[in-house]
Design an enzyme around this catalytic site. Sequence first.
Site, PDB file in Angstrom:
ATOM      1  N   GLY A  26       2.170 -10.801  -7.742  1.00  0.00           N
ATOM      2  CA  GLY A  26       3.863 -10.852  -8.681  1.00  0.00           C
ATOM      3  C   GLY A  26       3.647 -11.000  -9.503  1.00  0.00           C
ATOM      4  O   GLY A  26       3.095 -10.251 -10.371  1.00  0.00           O
ATOM      5  N   CYS A  27       4.685 -11.491 -10.554  1.00  0.00           N
ATOM      6  CA  CYS A  27       5.114 -11.884 -11.939  1.00  0.00           C
ATOM      7  C   CYS A  27       3.753 -12.025 -12.813  1.00  0.00           C
ATOM      8  O   CYS A  27       3.298 -12.749 -12.459  1.00  0.00           O
ATOM      9  CB  CYS A  27       6.006 -12.473 -11.870  1.00  0.00           C
ATOM     10  SG  CYS A  27       6.848 -13.236 -14.349  1.00  0.00           S
ATOM     11  N   PHE A  28       3.581 -11.137 -13.388  1.00  0.00           N
ATOM     12  CA  PHE A  28       2.494 -11.413 -14.421  1.00  0.00           C
ATOM     13  C   PHE A  28       2.314 -12.655 -15.443  1.00  0.00           C
ATOM     14  O   PHE A  28       1.098 -13.156 -15.520  1.00  0.00           O
ATOM     15  CB  PHE A  28       1.181 -10.043 -15.323  1.00  0.00           C
ATOM     16  CG  PHE A  28       2.640  -9.166 -16.235  1.00  0.00           C
ATOM     17  CD1 PHE A  28       3.547  -9.186 -16.527  1.00  0.00           C
ATOM     18  CD2 PHE A  28       2.089  -7.853 -15.758  1.00  0.00           C
ATOM     19  CE1 PHE A  28       4.435  -8.931 -16.870  1.00  0.00           C
ATOM     20  CE2 PHE A  28       2.633  -7.175 -16.762  1.00  0.00           C
ATOM     21  CZ  PHE A  28       4.278  -7.326 -17.578  1.00  0.00           C
ATOM     22  N   CYS A  30       3.503 -15.322 -15.051  1.00  0.00           N
ATOM     23  CA  CYS A  30       3.268 -16.803 -13.839  1.00  0.00           C
ATOM     24  C   CYS A  30       1.712 -16.170 -13.224  1.00  0.00           C
ATOM     25  O   CYS A  30       0.838 -17.950 -13.819  1.00  0.00           O
ATOM     26  CB  CYS A  30       3.979 -15.981 -12.610  1.00  0.00           C
ATOM     27  SG  CYS A  30       5.930 -16.482 -12.659  1.00  0.00           S
ATOM     28  N   TYR A 179      13.525 -19.832 -14.992  1.00  0.00           N
ATOM     29  CA  TYR A 179      12.879 -17.663 -14.068  1.00  0.00           C
ATOM     30  C   TYR A 179      11.766 -18.582 -12.951  1.00  0.00           C
ATOM     31  O   TYR A 179      12.202 -18.609 -11.798  1.00  0.00           O
ATOM     32  CB  TYR A 179      12.162 -16.712 -14.499  1.00  0.00           C
ATOM     33  CG  TYR A 179      11.430 -15.900 -14.253  1.00  0.00           C
ATOM     34  CD1 TYR A 179      11.820 -15.362 -12.495  1.00  0.00           C
ATOM     35  CD2 TYR A 179      10.184 -16.395 -13.638  1.00  0.00           C
ATOM     36  CE1 TYR A 179      11.042 -14.498 -12.294  1.00  0.00           C
ATOM     37  CE2 TYR A 179       9.683 -15.328 -13.853  1.00  0.00           C
ATOM     38  CZ  TYR A 179       9.446 -14.572 -12.535  1.00  0.00           C
ATOM     39  OH  TYR A 179       9.287 -13.682 -11.407  1.00  0.00           O
TER      40      TYR A 179
END
Length: 200
Positions: A26-28, A30, A179
Amino acid sequence: MFRLAMVMLLGLTGAVKAETAILAGGCFWCVEADFEPVAGVSDVVSGFTGGEMQNPTYRNHDGHLEAVMITFDPAVISYGELVAKFLRSVDVLDAGGQFCDRGASYRTAIFVQDAAQRKAAEAAVAEAEAALGQKVVTPVLEAGTFWMAEGYHQDYYKSSEIVLTRAGPKKKSNAYKFYREACGRDARVRELWGAEAFPR
Protein backbone atom coordinates in the site's frame (compact mmCIF):
# COMPACT_ATOMS: atom_id res chain seq x y z
CA MET A 1 49.08 -2.12 4.07
CA PHE A 2 46.46 -1.75 6.85
CA ARG A 3 43.67 -1.48 4.26
CA LEU A 4 44.87 -4.62 2.44
CA ALA A 5 45.06 -6.49 5.75
CA MET A 6 41.49 -5.44 6.59
CA VAL A 7 40.25 -6.56 3.16
CA MET A 8 41.97 -9.93 3.65
CA LEU A 9 40.52 -10.24 7.15
CA LEU A 10 37.02 -9.48 5.92
CA GLY A 11 37.48 -12.07 3.20
CA LEU A 12 38.72 -14.68 5.69
CA THR A 13 35.97 -14.00 8.23
CA GLY A 14 33.31 -14.23 5.54
CA ALA A 15 31.84 -10.76 6.12
CA VAL A 16 28.17 -10.86 5.20
CA LYS A 17 27.10 -8.72 2.27
CA ALA A 18 23.99 -6.55 2.60
CA GLU A 19 20.89 -7.85 0.79
CA THR A 20 17.70 -6.22 -0.43
CA ALA A 21 14.01 -7.02 -0.15
CA ILE A 22 11.34 -5.45 -2.39
CA LEU A 23 7.89 -5.25 -0.83
CA ALA A 24 4.62 -3.56 -1.82
CA GLY A 25 2.29 -2.80 1.07
CA GLY A 26 0.00 0.00 0.00
CA CYS A 27 1.24 3.50 0.85
CA PHE A 28 5.03 3.38 0.57
CA TRP A 29 5.41 6.08 3.23
CA CYS A 30 3.88 3.67 5.75
CA VAL A 31 6.04 0.68 4.82
CA GLU A 32 9.14 2.88 4.97
CA ALA A 33 8.13 4.19 8.41
CA ASP A 34 7.52 0.64 9.69
CA PHE A 35 10.82 -0.85 8.52
CA GLU A 36 13.45 1.87 8.95
CA PRO A 37 13.64 1.28 12.75
CA VAL A 38 14.06 -2.52 12.41
CA ALA A 39 17.38 -3.84 13.71
CA GLY A 40 19.57 -4.91 10.79
CA VAL A 41 17.86 -2.59 8.28
CA SER A 42 20.22 0.09 6.96
CA ASP A 43 18.03 1.79 4.35
CA VAL A 44 14.46 1.84 3.04
CA VAL A 45 13.72 3.56 -0.28
CA SER A 46 10.23 4.32 -1.59
CA GLY A 47 9.53 3.65 -5.26
CA PHE A 48 7.55 1.79 -7.89
CA THR A 49 7.81 -1.67 -9.40
CA GLY A 50 5.81 -4.43 -11.08
CA GLY A 51 4.77 -2.57 -14.23
CA GLU A 52 6.06 -1.99 -17.75
CA MET A 53 6.19 1.82 -17.76
CA GLN A 54 9.68 3.32 -17.92
CA ASN A 55 10.61 6.10 -15.48
CA PRO A 56 7.33 6.13 -13.54
CA THR A 57 6.48 9.11 -11.36
CA TYR A 58 4.10 9.58 -8.44
CA ARG A 59 1.61 11.30 -10.76
CA ASN A 60 1.98 8.66 -13.47
CA HIS A 61 2.98 5.11 -12.50
CA ASP A 62 0.22 3.20 -14.26
CA GLY A 63 0.76 -0.55 -13.94
CA HIS A 64 3.28 -0.22 -11.11
CA LEU A 65 2.73 -0.81 -7.40
CA GLU A 66 3.96 1.56 -4.72
CA ALA A 67 6.78 -0.40 -3.10
CA VAL A 68 9.93 -0.12 -1.01
CA MET A 69 13.42 -1.54 -1.36
CA ILE A 70 14.83 -2.52 2.03
CA THR A 71 18.58 -2.94 2.47
CA PHE A 72 19.39 -5.22 5.38
CA ASP A 73 22.14 -7.24 7.04
CA PRO A 74 21.19 -10.95 6.88
CA ALA A 75 23.49 -11.61 9.85
CA VAL A 76 21.08 -9.54 11.98
CA ILE A 77 17.70 -10.25 10.37
CA SER A 78 16.92 -12.82 7.71
CA TYR A 79 14.92 -12.24 4.56
CA GLY A 80 12.26 -14.63 5.87
CA GLU A 81 11.97 -12.68 9.12
CA LEU A 82 11.55 -9.42 7.19
CA VAL A 83 8.79 -10.93 5.06
CA ALA A 84 7.03 -12.33 8.14
CA LYS A 85 7.04 -8.84 9.69
CA PHE A 86 5.82 -7.35 6.43
CA LEU A 87 2.87 -9.75 6.21
CA ARG A 88 1.88 -8.73 9.74
CA SER A 89 2.01 -5.02 8.84
CA VAL A 90 -0.60 -5.13 6.07
CA ASP A 91 -4.06 -6.53 5.34
CA VAL A 92 -3.12 -9.75 3.54
CA LEU A 93 -6.80 -10.53 2.90
CA ASP A 94 -7.46 -7.40 0.80
CA ALA A 95 -6.74 -7.74 -2.93
CA GLY A 96 -8.20 -4.35 -3.86
CA GLY A 97 -5.67 -2.05 -2.20
CA GLN A 98 -4.77 -1.26 1.37
CA PHE A 99 -6.90 0.49 3.96
CA CYS A 100 -8.22 3.79 2.52
CA ASP A 101 -5.93 3.56 -0.54
CA ARG A 102 -7.83 1.65 -3.19
CA GLY A 103 -6.76 0.43 -6.63
CA ALA A 104 -4.10 -1.66 -8.32
CA SER A 105 -1.10 0.47 -7.34
CA TYR A 106 -1.87 -0.06 -3.64
CA ARG A 107 -2.03 -3.86 -3.71
CA THR A 108 0.37 -5.93 -1.63
CA ALA A 109 3.11 -8.08 -3.18
CA ILE A 110 6.47 -9.65 -2.40
CA PHE A 111 8.97 -9.25 -5.26
CA VAL A 112 11.64 -11.95 -5.08
CA GLN A 113 15.09 -11.68 -6.63
CA ASP A 114 16.25 -15.30 -6.55
CA ALA A 115 15.21 -18.85 -5.70
CA ALA A 116 16.22 -18.52 -2.04
CA GLN A 117 14.03 -15.46 -1.60
CA ARG A 118 11.12 -17.21 -3.33
CA LYS A 119 11.40 -20.22 -1.02
CA ALA A 120 11.53 -18.01 2.09
CA ALA A 121 8.67 -15.79 0.90
CA GLU A 122 6.41 -18.74 0.03
CA ALA A 123 7.14 -20.29 3.44
CA ALA A 124 6.26 -17.01 5.18
CA VAL A 125 3.00 -16.74 3.23
CA ALA A 126 2.09 -20.35 4.09
CA GLU A 127 2.84 -19.68 7.76
CA ALA A 128 0.67 -16.52 7.68
CA GLU A 129 -2.20 -18.48 6.13
CA ALA A 130 -1.91 -21.10 8.86
CA ALA A 131 -1.87 -18.40 11.56
CA LEU A 132 -4.96 -16.67 10.14
CA GLY A 133 -6.78 -19.76 8.91
CA GLN A 134 -7.52 -17.84 5.70
CA LYS A 135 -6.09 -17.45 2.20
CA VAL A 136 -3.42 -14.75 1.91
CA VAL A 137 -3.92 -12.74 -1.31
CA THR A 138 -0.42 -11.19 -1.26
CA PRO A 139 1.36 -12.74 -4.28
CA VAL A 140 5.02 -13.74 -4.54
CA LEU A 141 6.26 -12.29 -7.85
CA GLU A 142 9.53 -12.11 -9.77
CA ALA A 143 11.28 -8.78 -9.20
CA GLY A 144 11.79 -6.43 -12.11
CA THR A 145 13.18 -2.92 -12.22
CA PHE A 146 12.68 -0.91 -9.05
CA TRP A 147 12.21 2.78 -9.79
CA MET A 148 13.02 5.19 -6.96
CA ALA A 149 10.25 7.70 -6.21
CA GLU A 150 10.85 11.43 -6.21
CA GLY A 151 12.99 12.80 -3.39
CA TYR A 152 10.12 14.41 -1.53
CA HIS A 153 8.61 10.96 -0.89
CA GLN A 154 11.73 9.64 0.85
CA ASP A 155 11.46 9.80 4.66
CA TYR A 156 8.15 11.62 4.24
CA TYR A 157 7.00 10.46 7.66
CA LYS A 158 9.72 12.43 9.47
CA SER A 159 10.01 15.54 7.30
CA SER A 160 9.44 18.98 8.85
CA GLU A 161 8.43 20.60 5.55
CA ILE A 162 4.99 22.22 5.50
CA VAL A 163 2.29 20.83 3.19
CA LEU A 164 -1.35 21.75 2.65
CA THR A 165 -3.81 19.06 3.76
CA ARG A 166 -7.59 18.86 4.05
CA ALA A 167 -7.09 19.73 7.70
CA GLY A 168 -5.00 22.82 6.81
CA PRO A 169 -1.23 23.39 6.64
CA LYS A 170 0.79 20.75 8.51
CA LYS A 171 4.37 19.55 8.77
CA LYS A 172 4.77 16.52 6.51
CA SER A 173 5.42 14.33 9.55
CA ASN A 174 2.19 15.49 11.19
CA ALA A 175 0.28 15.19 7.92
CA TYR A 176 1.56 11.62 7.63
CA LYS A 177 0.40 10.75 11.16
CA PHE A 178 -3.01 12.30 10.44
CA TYR A 179 -3.29 10.34 7.17
CA ARG A 180 -2.21 7.04 8.73
CA GLU A 181 -4.66 7.30 11.60
CA ALA A 182 -7.53 8.46 9.36
CA CYS A 183 -6.90 5.53 7.03
CA GLY A 184 -7.24 3.07 9.91
CA ARG A 185 -4.07 1.22 8.92
CA ASP A 186 -2.87 0.31 12.39
CA ALA A 187 -6.37 -0.42 13.71
CA ARG A 188 -7.04 -2.90 10.89
CA VAL A 189 -3.65 -4.60 11.27
CA ARG A 190 -4.27 -5.03 15.00
CA GLU A 191 -7.77 -6.34 14.29
CA LEU A 192 -6.39 -8.89 11.84
CA TRP A 193 -3.18 -9.94 13.60
CA GLY A 194 -3.78 -9.19 17.28
CA ALA A 195 -0.59 -9.58 19.32
CA GLU A 196 1.36 -10.54 16.16
CA ALA A 197 0.67 -7.17 14.51
CA PHE A 198 3.76 -5.26 13.32
CA PRO A 199 4.74 -2.72 14.39
CA ARG A 200 3.26 -3.14 17.85
